[in-house]
Design an enzyme around this catalytic site. Structure first.
Site, PDB file in Angstrom:
ATOM      1  N   LEU A 168      -4.684   2.936  -4.149  1.00  0.00           N
ATOM      2  CA  LEU A 168      -3.314   1.785  -4.482  1.00  0.00           C
ATOM      3  C   LEU A 168      -3.330   2.190  -6.165  1.00  0.00           C
ATOM      4  CD1 LEU A 168      -2.070  -0.626  -3.771  1.00  0.00           C
ATOM      5  CD2 LEU A 168      -3.714  -2.040  -5.059  1.00  0.00           C
ATOM      6  N   ARG A 173       6.451 -10.118  20.396  1.00  0.00           N
ATOM      7  CA  ARG A 173       5.505  -8.819  20.110  1.00  0.00           C
ATOM      8  C   ARG A 173       6.405  -7.453  20.618  1.00  0.00           C
ATOM      9  NH1 ARG A 173       1.511  -5.649  22.076  1.00  0.00           N
ATOM     10  NH2 ARG A 173      -0.125  -4.724  20.536  1.00  0.00           N
ATOM     11  N   TYR A 220       0.856  -7.729   0.330  1.00  0.00           N
ATOM     12  CA  TYR A 220       0.352  -8.705  -0.619  1.00  0.00           C
ATOM     13  C   TYR A 220       0.223  -8.404  -2.003  1.00  0.00           C
ATOM     14  CZ  TYR A 220      -4.526  -7.064  -0.936  1.00  0.00           C
ATOM     15  OH  TYR A 220      -5.665  -6.080  -0.943  1.00  0.00           O
ATOM     16  N   LYS A 228       0.298  -1.816  -0.742  1.00  0.00           N
ATOM     17  CA  LYS A 228      -0.585  -2.854  -0.635  1.00  0.00           C
ATOM     18  C   LYS A 228      -0.337  -3.714   0.625  1.00  0.00           C
ATOM     19  CE  LYS A 228      -2.800  -6.027  -4.127  1.00  0.00           C
ATOM     20  NZ  LYS A 228      -4.237  -5.406  -3.675  1.00  0.00           N
ATOM     21  N   GLU A 247     -11.338   5.417  -4.039  1.00  0.00           N
ATOM     22  CA  GLU A 247     -11.340   4.051  -4.763  1.00  0.00           C
ATOM     23  C   GLU A 247     -12.396   3.039  -4.281  1.00  0.00           C
ATOM     24  OE1 GLU A 247      -7.557   2.111  -4.395  1.00  0.00           O
ATOM     25  OE2 GLU A 247      -7.200   2.875  -2.630  1.00  0.00           O
ATOM     26  N   ARG A 300       5.292  -3.770  -8.051  1.00  0.00           N
ATOM     27  CA  ARG A 300       4.696  -3.146  -7.175  1.00  0.00           C
ATOM     28  C   ARG A 300       5.159  -3.979  -5.871  1.00  0.00           C
ATOM     29  NH1 ARG A 300      -1.722  -2.647  -7.546  1.00  0.00           N
ATOM     30  NH2 ARG A 300      -1.665  -4.718  -7.070  1.00  0.00           N
TER      31      ARG A 300
END
Ligand code: PDD
Length: 283
Positions: free
Chosen positions: A203, A100, A33, A147, A179, A52
């Site tokens: 990140l 799945r 995301y 991310k 972070e 990114r």
């Protein structure tokens, strides 16, 4: 609230937007995301977030969604259709729909979901008073530079902070701060800005990269290295950065108050510079 959202090529009212129960984003957190902030109805740091996103997809061998080349236009369309003046656009790409299985599907079409969030980001209580944080063990996976939507542990850490009566948690691994739950962490000592260097451990914040550039341009000294909670508690100032928090001062760490317990001059200045420069560069 009934926003117009974007799902796989279509603009739809939010209550009609649907994703399959077999989507790998839902079943496996197999998704990445980005969050692009909006100020005065314009996008901040769009190029950095797009770059990114491309990197996150590449690191996971995930195909680009078919609308990848139209992302700027879709962001702008969501801002316009939802009259967003301030807030952000959330974008998520998943590996797509498949029965799945732990193996990646061979021919799944990536899912692309985007929506707007209208909220004040320039004026906030945290910006005015500074944030309080606690430290929490960093129990996330080892590729935090990608991310992904695996946000359960950061969400749990945020709840630990709330239960402790503070705003956020700083994550600590092998004795050093990595972070914040959803932001990069910095301390300031004797005028020097100290922040962990880039690696798989954190990140690579788009805001971080701009702030370090603006700080250097303003002749501020930046040192990219690890720091401990004890060092942070003895710092003159501390702050965090993210697309939605810009630069926000941290005034208390594990109960220890920094300086006078209010946002310090350097964090304040960096926030001003960041907002001013972002406003100029917004598209
Ligand atoms: N969070 N570190 C983590 C773990 C993050 O989740 C984020 C962003 C950052 C800052 O990155 P950037 O400056 O590119 O926003 C650092 C976003 C805003 C979120 O999850 O909502």
């Amino acid at each position: 609230m009934n926003r117009t959202v974007f799902v796989n090529g279509e603009y739809l009212p939010e209550d009609q937007a649907k994703v399959s129960i077999f989507d790998r984003g839902f079943l496996m957190a197999d998704a990445v995301y980005e969050v692009v902030s909006v100020m005065d109805g314009k996008l901040l740091e769009f190029a950095g977030h797009l770059k990114r996103l491309e990197r996150s997809l590449g690191e996971l061998n995930m195909a680009k969604p078919k609308d990848f080349d139209n992302l700027l236009e879709i962001h702008r369309e969501l801002v316009s259709r939802n009259n967003v003046l301030e807030g952000g656009i959330y974008l998520q790409v998943t590996r797509g729909v498949a029965d799945r299985d732990f193996e990646f599907p061979k021919n799944a079409e990536p899912t692309l979901v985007m929506f707007s969030q209208q909220r004040p980001i320039i004026e906030s209580i945290a910006a005015a008073s500074g944030m309080k944080v606690i430290s929490v063990e960093d129990q996330r996976w080892g590729r935090r530079d990608i991310k992904t939507v695996q946000l359960l542990y950061p969400s749990m850490a945020k709840m630990m902070a709330k239960a402790a009566g503070v705003d956020d948690a700083w994550l600590v691994e092998d004795g050093f701060v990595t972070e914040g739950t959803s932001n990069n962490a910095y301390i300031i000592k004797n005028g020097k800005i100290i922040t962990r260097s880039l690696s798989h451990d954190i990140l690579h914040g788009i805001t971080r990269s701009s702030i370090l550039r603006y700080a250097a341009e303003a002749q501020m000294v930046v040192e990219e290295r690890n720091f401990t909670i004890a060092e942070a508690q003895n710092a003159d100032e501390a702050f965090i950065s993210s697309a939605s928090a810009f630069v926000t001062a941290v005034v208390q760490i594990d109960g220890a108050t920094l300086g006078e317990g209010k946002p310090g001059p350097i964090a304040h200045r960096l926030r001003e510079i960041y907002i001013e420069e972002s406003r100029k560069a917004a598209i």
